[in-house]
Design a protein around this motif. Structure first.
Motif, short mmCIF file in Angstrom:
data_model
loop_
_atom_site.label_atom_id
_atom_site.label_comp_id
_atom_site.label_asym_id
_atom_site.label_seq_id
_atom_site.Cartn_x
_atom_site.Cartn_y
_atom_site.Cartn_z
N SER A 1 7.71 -6.61 -19.76
CA SER A 1 7.77 -5.30 -19.11
C SER A 1 7.60 -4.26 -20.20
O SER A 1 8.49 -4.08 -21.04
CB SER A 1 9.11 -5.12 -18.39
OG SER A 1 9.17 -3.85 -17.78
N ASN B 1 4.07 -6.23 -16.71
CA ASN B 1 4.47 -5.09 -15.90
C ASN B 1 4.43 -3.85 -16.78
O ASN B 1 4.99 -3.86 -17.89
CB ASN B 1 5.88 -5.29 -15.34
CG ASN B 1 6.34 -4.07 -14.55
OD1 ASN B 1 5.72 -3.70 -13.56
ND2 ASN B 1 7.41 -3.44 -15.00
N ASN C 1 4.73 2.03 -11.14
CA ASN C 1 4.49 2.00 -12.59
C ASN C 1 4.81 3.33 -13.28
O ASN C 1 4.73 3.41 -14.51
CB ASN C 1 3.02 1.66 -12.88
CG ASN C 1 2.60 0.33 -12.30
OD1 ASN C 1 1.85 0.28 -11.32
ND2 ASN C 1 3.10 -0.75 -12.87
N ARG D 1 15.20 1.18 -14.44
CA ARG D 1 14.10 0.30 -14.84
C ARG D 1 14.03 0.13 -16.35
O ARG D 1 13.52 -0.89 -16.85
CB ARG D 1 12.76 0.85 -14.31
CG ARG D 1 12.63 0.78 -12.80
CD ARG D 1 11.34 1.44 -12.32
NE ARG D 1 11.37 2.89 -12.55
CZ ARG D 1 10.34 3.71 -12.33
NH1 ARG D 1 9.20 3.21 -11.86
NH2 ARG D 1 10.45 5.01 -12.56
#
Length: 371
Positions: A3, A31, A69, A86
């Motif tokens: 990520s 990601n 995103n 996140r």
């Protein structure tokens, strides 16, 4: 699955990094979390996609970036985004965000130093974080004139910064090392980034206008046989991605540069631009003059460059002339030891930079560096 948080994703270098990941990695392999300044997530997504369009991505690639995103935030106010949950799942960071202006932007220190430090301190608390790649600038080393600056050399404290931008980038590196000793911190210092090997100056005209200005004036502060260490933005992005995801990174500092062997002489730039424009090189008409001599011909700028502010042109000549006169090269052995190839020579893609800037005036092109 990695990520990856990318700051500055709506800018030149950050956009190229996102382009690289979208071209090289399927969506289910990584990601991306993209920091962008905007009022809403939808507006942030639009900014990112609009920037990525300059890098030639197709509609399917652009559609792979959605609102999930997007991380809305600004390094001038890091507390407004660093609490997003996140962030606690991020495994890698490429910190491209900065005010890269050579003008006197009042927010420069607040963003490049204060905000960047607060961001690094927040990321140091993320347990999943494996690497934090910070984008600096090779010029922060304050190199000596006519030198090769090697990666194991300390910065030159006896030289003065030509602009506050380079001072700010050196300062934040030192502060992060001091205040975040446990951060998996790797510094990448690019040399002079100009254009894209496929899309020329469509993503950004940064720096390229300086060469065009000097060629139009047929004068500058350096000699034609002096050299400049230029890399394309897509090469820089590829290296940043490698430093981010490589399992083994042996050093905490790397130059991203063309290296001593591939630095480009200004005479070769002259020849390549002339060839792209189907005109003659200026080699026989070129004059090396001082900044003081430029001040005496400032009234000629409008006749040669078109409508312009002679004070801004003089400031540009003083700043960029100072860098050009250094004739410095930056060693890149650490990247070569990783198996990363040398960048494409500037002269091999300069025609694309010429074609993507045709019809635009020097004052129009230079504004990207004086915001």
């Amino acid at each position: 699955m990695p990520s990856i948080l990318i700051t500055g994703a709506s800018g030149f270098v950050g956009g190229a990094v996102v382009e690289h990941f979208l071209r090289q990695y399927p969506k289910n392999e990584i990601n991306l979390l993209l920091l962008v300044r905007a009022e809403t997530t939808a507006a942030g997504l639009l900014r990112i996609r609009t920037n990525l369009e300059k890098f030639g991505l197709n509609s399917q690639q652009l559609a792979s970036i959605n609102e999930e995103n997007i991380l809305i935030g600004d390094l001038s106010e890091p507390e407004a985004f660093t609490q997003d949950p996140r962030i606690d799942n991020v495994t890698h960071v490429i910190n491209c965000a900065a005010i890269a202006s050579f003008g006197n932007n009042p927010a420069l220190w607040r963003v490049n130093v204060d905000g960047s430090l607060a961001f690094a301190q927040r990321m140091a608390k993320v347990k999943s974080l494996q690497r934090f790649v910070h984008v600096g600038t090779a010029m922060a080393s304050m190199p000596d004139k006519d030198s090769v600056f090697y990666e194991d050399m300390p910065d030159n404290a006896h030289n003065e910064d030509l602009v506050q931008y380079t001072a700010s980038k050196r300062a934040i590196e030192n502060l992060i090392r001091e205040h975040c000793p446990d951060l998996p911190f790797v510094v990448a210092r690019p040399s002079i980034i100009v254009g894209h090997t496929q899309y020329g100056c469509r993503p950004s005209s940064s720096i390229f206008w300086v060469f065009l200005m000097a060629l139009k004036l047929k004068k500058f502060t350096c000699q034609l046989d002096d050299k400049i260490d230029v890399i394309p933005v897509d090469y820089c992005a590829m290296v940043l991605a490698n430093l981010c995801l490589s399992e083994e990174v042996k050093h905490n500092f790397y130059h991203i540069s063309s290296g001593e062997e591939m630095c480009t002489p200004f005479s070769a730039i002259d020849e390549s631009v002339a060839k792209a424009n189907n005109t003659s090189a200026i080699v026989n008409d070129y004059q090396q003059i001082s900044y003081q001599e430029f001040t005496g011909i400032r009234k000629q700028f409008k006749d040669i460059l078109g409508p312009c502010n002679d004070k801004i042109i003089l400031r540009a000549i003083k700043l960029y002339g100072g860098f050009a006169e250094l004739n410095v090269k930056f060693d890149n052995q650490r990247l070569l030891d990783m198996g990363i190839p040398r960048p494409m020579a500037f002269t091999r893609y300069i025609d694309k930079c010429v074609s993507t800037t045709q019809g635009l005036s020097i004052p129009e092109l230079m504004m990207v560096d004086f915001k």
